[in-house]
Write an enzyme that holds these catalytic residues in place. Structure first.
Site, mmCIF file in Angstrom:
data_model
loop_
_atom_site.group_PDB
_atom_site.id
_atom_site.type_symbol
_atom_site.label_atom_id
_atom_site.label_comp_id
_atom_site.label_asym_id
_atom_site.label_seq_id
_atom_site.Cartn_x
_atom_site.Cartn_y
_atom_site.Cartn_z
ATOM 1 N N ASP A 139 -5.407 -4.786 -6.777
ATOM 2 C CA ASP A 139 -5.189 -3.556 -7.363
ATOM 3 C C ASP A 139 -5.742 -2.691 -7.586
ATOM 4 O O ASP A 139 -4.838 -3.108 -8.739
ATOM 5 C CB ASP A 139 -3.417 -3.405 -6.340
ATOM 6 C CG ASP A 139 -2.847 -2.002 -6.608
ATOM 7 O OD1 ASP A 139 -4.194 -1.346 -6.267
ATOM 8 O OD2 ASP A 139 -2.111 -2.079 -6.380
ATOM 9 N N ASP A 188 3.128 2.796 -1.890
ATOM 10 C CA ASP A 188 2.884 2.105 -3.491
ATOM 11 C C ASP A 188 4.736 3.333 -4.013
ATOM 12 O O ASP A 188 4.840 4.318 -3.557
ATOM 13 C CB ASP A 188 2.061 3.043 -4.634
ATOM 14 C CG ASP A 188 1.418 2.342 -4.370
ATOM 15 O OD1 ASP A 188 1.043 0.830 -4.593
ATOM 16 O OD2 ASP A 188 -0.053 2.245 -4.577
#
Length: 220
Positions: free
Chosen positions: A175, A35
């Site tokens: 996610d 990320d």
């Protein structure tokens, strides 16, 4: 049932990152989820280009790079030049003036193009892009922080995406707030991947190998 498990590395122990990568790889993780946050598109800073480069050098497993940054086209070459063929890059369509141009650069680099869809993003606004991506990262929480609660209104959007995935040839990846119950519910419906963070994988008093085996042993 065949689905992939990817480790959300923003949740890892950065004091022992090398050991984290080794233990996750030995435990059978399928890929590493990276990320990247710029503090502008989301209200947080997370992993950096150098974190990504280190994990790429420390493991032969694929990387799934999630760019939570404004105007990713301006810096996409930084990521493309430090990844390997077959790695995945997700962008947020709202973060780019011409997202299809950025996706084409990912395709031209022989990497897997993907888009991430926020809870508040409708399927209709990304419909045409579904024809050119290989993966769709469905955000079940608002992006930017780990440990958030699942937003149940995402369910109706998931139903639409499931109805389109075979026709448009893309995979769905979950996610956010990924629990055993979510995998048990959504893997049979057609999700091919799940990003594992603090809900299942990290911060537990158990070996990664045991946890991942429990996930793969889920009864459907």
């Amino acid at each position: 049932m065949n689905f992939k498990l990817t480790a959300s590395m923003m949740c890892a122990d950065y004091g022992h990152l090398e050991n984290e990568v080794i233990e996750l790889e030995d435990a059978g993780i399928d890929s590493f989820h990276i990320d990247i946050m710029d503090g502008r598109y989301v209200d947080n800073f997370a992993m950096s280009l150098y974190d990504m480069k280190y994990i790429a050098s420390a493991s032969k497993k694929p990387l799934d790079v999630h760019l939570m940054i404004e105007h990713p086209r301006n810096m996409i070459d930084l990521f493309l030049n430090n990844l390997r063929e077959g790695d995945t890059i997700y962008i947020h369509p709202e973060a780019e003036y011409h997202p299809s141009t950025t996706l084409q650069k990912i395709i031209d680099a022989n990497m897997i193009p993907g888009i991430a869809i926020n809870p508040g993003t409708s399927v209709e606004t990304v419909y045409e892009m579904l024809r050119i991506v290989d993966k769709v990262l469905v955000m079940s929480v608002n992006p930017g922080n780990a440990g958030q609660m699942f937003l149940p209104y995402v369910d109706s959007k998931i139903t639409k995406l499931l109805s389109l995935k075979d026709e448009m040839s893309f995979e769905l990846v979950w996610d956010g707030s990924c629990s055993m119950d979510k995998i048990r519910k959504y893997a049979p419906k057609g999700f091919s991947g799940f990003v594992l963070g603090t809900t299942i994988l990290f911060g537990k008093d158990r070996a990664y190998k045991e946890i991942l085996q429990d996930v793969r042993d889920i009864k459907f």
